[in-house]
Every structure is written in C-alpha cells, then in structure tokens.
Motif scaffolding. Structure first.
Motif, PDB file in Angstrom:
ATOM      1  N   ALA A  78      -7.934  -3.942  21.833  1.00  0.00           N
ATOM      2  CA  ALA A  78      -7.406  -3.122  20.737  1.00  0.00           C
ATOM      3  C   ALA A  78      -6.815  -1.836  21.305  1.00  0.00           C
ATOM      4  O   ALA A  78      -7.053  -1.491  22.462  1.00  0.00           O
TER       5      ALA A  78
ATOM      6  N   ASP B  25     -12.270  -4.365  17.043  1.00  0.00           N
ATOM      7  CA  ASP B  25     -12.263  -5.545  16.165  1.00  0.00           C
ATOM      8  C   ASP B  25     -13.307  -5.409  15.054  1.00  0.00           C
ATOM      9  O   ASP B  25     -14.176  -4.535  15.107  1.00  0.00           O
ATOM     10  N   ASN B  82      -9.081 -12.535   7.581  1.00  0.00           N
ATOM     11  CA  ASN B  82      -8.681 -13.415   8.674  1.00  0.00           C
ATOM     12  C   ASN B  82      -7.969 -14.651   8.142  1.00  0.00           C
ATOM     13  O   ASN B  82      -7.011 -15.137   8.729  1.00  0.00           O
ATOM     14  N   THR B  85      -4.373 -13.190   6.856  1.00  0.00           N
ATOM     15  CA  THR B  85      -3.449 -12.615   7.839  1.00  0.00           C
ATOM     16  C   THR B  85      -3.618 -13.179   9.249  1.00  0.00           C
ATOM     17  O   THR B  85      -2.737 -13.017  10.086  1.00  0.00           O
ATOM     18  N   ALA B  87      -5.699 -11.960  11.311  1.00  0.00           N
ATOM     19  CA  ALA B  87      -5.991 -10.807  12.165  1.00  0.00           C
ATOM     20  C   ALA B  87      -7.493 -10.710  12.453  1.00  0.00           C
ATOM     21  O   ALA B  87      -8.313 -11.037  11.612  1.00  0.00           O
ATOM     22  N   ASP B  91      -5.891  -3.127  13.261  1.00  0.00           N
ATOM     23  CA  ASP B  91      -4.521  -2.670  13.570  1.00  0.00           C
ATOM     24  C   ASP B  91      -3.479  -3.767  13.343  1.00  0.00           C
ATOM     25  O   ASP B  91      -2.305  -3.483  13.121  1.00  0.00           O
ATOM     26  N   GLU B  92      -3.921  -5.029  13.436  1.00  0.00           N
ATOM     27  CA  GLU B  92      -2.960  -6.143  13.330  1.00  0.00           C
ATOM     28  C   GLU B  92      -2.515  -6.399  11.887  1.00  0.00           C
ATOM     29  O   GLU B  92      -1.521  -7.074  11.661  1.00  0.00           O
ATOM     30  N   GLU B  94      -0.884  -6.006   8.394  1.00  0.00           N
ATOM     31  CA  GLU B  94       0.227  -5.267   7.781  1.00  0.00           C
ATOM     32  C   GLU B  94       0.044  -5.301   6.272  1.00  0.00           C
ATOM     33  O   GLU B  94      -0.447  -6.282   5.709  1.00  0.00           O
TER      34      GLU B  94
END
Lengths: 168, 99
Positions: A78, B25, B82, B85, B87, B91-92, B94
């Motif tokens: 990250a 995460d 998850n 998206t 992710a 941060d991943e 959107e």
C-alpha cells in the motif's frame, strides 16, 4: 511478571501490523489477545479474561481468517504515509501528559468513600442507552451488509447461468 | 504499578492508531481497530482493579460486545466492497465503483 506480559502484548501488536505475511500476522494478533486475557485474569477480572480469550482468540480470529481467504498469503503493498507514525507519536505524548495530569483526580475519586450503594444503571443509564444505540446500529449494518452480499452473489450466479445458457 | 499499566494501554492505543491512520489493507485496519478497543478495555480493567472502580468492568463488557459487533460488520463491509470493486486496499476503491 505483569510488565513482561504487557511488553509481549505490545511487541505482538506491533508485529501483527508489521509482518508482511498474513498468517503469522493473525497468529501474533491471536497471541496478543490471549496474553491480554491472561493479564485480565491476573487482575482478578477472571470472567473478563475468559471472555477475552473465548471471544477474541476464538471468535474474532476466525472472522479475520475469512479476511485472509480474500487477501491471500501476502499482504498487498500500500501507499506509504509517513505522517501516520508522527501523528500516532503525537497522540501518545498527548495522552500520556493528559493521564499524568488527571492521575491525582483519579486517585482522589477512588479514595472517596461511597455513601450509598446504587445500581450500575442508575449512575450510567445514559451510557447504557448510548451503547445500546451503537450496538443496534452496528447490528443493523451487519444484517444490511449480509443482505447486500447475498444479493450480489445471487445476481452474479444469475449472470453466469445466463452466459452458460447462451453458450449452449 | 497502575501508572505503568496505563502507560502500556496508551502504547497499545497508539499502535492501533498508527495502524488505522497508515491505511494499509482492510485486514490490518481491522487489527488496529480491535487494538484501539482493547486498549480502552485494558484501561477500564486496570482502573477497576487498582482504583476500585468496579463499575468499569461492566463498561469493559459493553465495549467488548461492541468490538465483536464491529468486527462482524467490518468483515462484511470488506467482503461486500471486495465483491463490488475487487479492492483489498482502501486506496484502490474509486467512488464511482461504489455508487
């Protein structure tokens, strides 16, 4: 002995955040919770300690294992946030100063003899209501999310069924 | 002894705060949230034992129940996010993907 136990708790807590592999991180998290349970038992709060061991080392770690099945063996990389450590250190200093300043007041409140014995709910009824509100909203969120997950899975299986029928 | 134990509780709270604010995460954010709540439980248990504030044990039980509910809700939010998206890091995600 207590200091050793608490030092091990802090080391395991830091390790569970720093380790790059998810399974050792979960094991150190479970060990940390177990040692905290032992610490509570040492404080004569046996029921709280047993609850800590059963709920955290048992239940919550299994919930986290479900997260491991999604994330995988290695934690993903990250973006680094250098201000996180600085802000945590600042909060640590602030909390320590606040604690040492309120320590005499705390000790004075503890030494004051209680004139009348009252029920917990009589003194903390507002807190109980607040906890009940937070708990019920969390429960509502959990049920809602479970419903959403079920609907998402249902629509996905429906789409894959349509695709299979088209292929046939 | 009381001061030292409280110092350790503040330390655990700080580690949890670092874990949440470093925003890695989802799993490590859950770990950190549990650490934050456990630091509070630890403070309540320590004050109950050393200062005789026995009602704090009841508060500790309540915080523990909330922590359990929070973990269940958090893992489900992670699973749903998850699923939608794909992710595993906040941060991943959107905004358009979730709306």
């Amino acid at each position: 002995m207590t200091i050793l136990l608490l030092t091990a708790v802090l080391i395991l807590a830091a390790a569970s955040l720093m380790l790059q592999r998810s399974v050792p991180a979960i094991i150190s998290f479970a060990m940390m919770m177990f040692l905290l349970g032992i610490y509570y038992i040492g404080l004569d709060a046996k029921m709280l300690g047993l609850f800590q061991i059963f709920v955290y080392t048992g239940g919550i770690v299994v919930l986290m294992l479900f997260g491991v099945t999604i994330i995988g063996v290695e934690f993903p990389q990250a973006r680094k946030r250098p201000w996180a450590a600085a802000s945590a250190l600042l909060v640590f200093i602030l909390l320590s100063v606040l604690f040492y300043r309120t320590l005499p007041v705390l000790k004075m409140a503890a030494d004051k003899p209680t004139e009348e014995i009252h029920l917990f709910a009589a003194g903390f009824s507002d807190v109980v209501i607040l906890f009940a509100l937070i708990g019920s909203s969390l429960l509502y969120g959990t049920v809602k999310m479970a419903g959403m997950l079920g609907a998402k899975r249902g629509s996905k299986s429906h789409q894959s069924g349509d695709k299979r029928r088209e292929d046939v | 002894m009381f001061s030292i134990e409280m110092f350790f509780a503040i330390g655990l709270f700080t580690i949890g705060l670092y874990g949440v604010s470093s925003g890695r995460d989802f799993l490590r954010i859950f770990f950190s949230l549990e650490m934050l709540l456990n630091a509070v439980i630890m403070m309540l248990a320590t004050t109950a034992h050393h200062l005789g504030m026995t009602e704090n044990i009841v508060l500790a039980y309540m915080v523990m129940i909330l922590a359990t509910l929070e973990a269940a809700a958090g893992v489900l939010i992670f699973a749903v996010t998850n699923k939608i998206t794909g992710a595993v890091i906040p941060d991943e995600i959107e905004r358009e993907e979730l709306s």
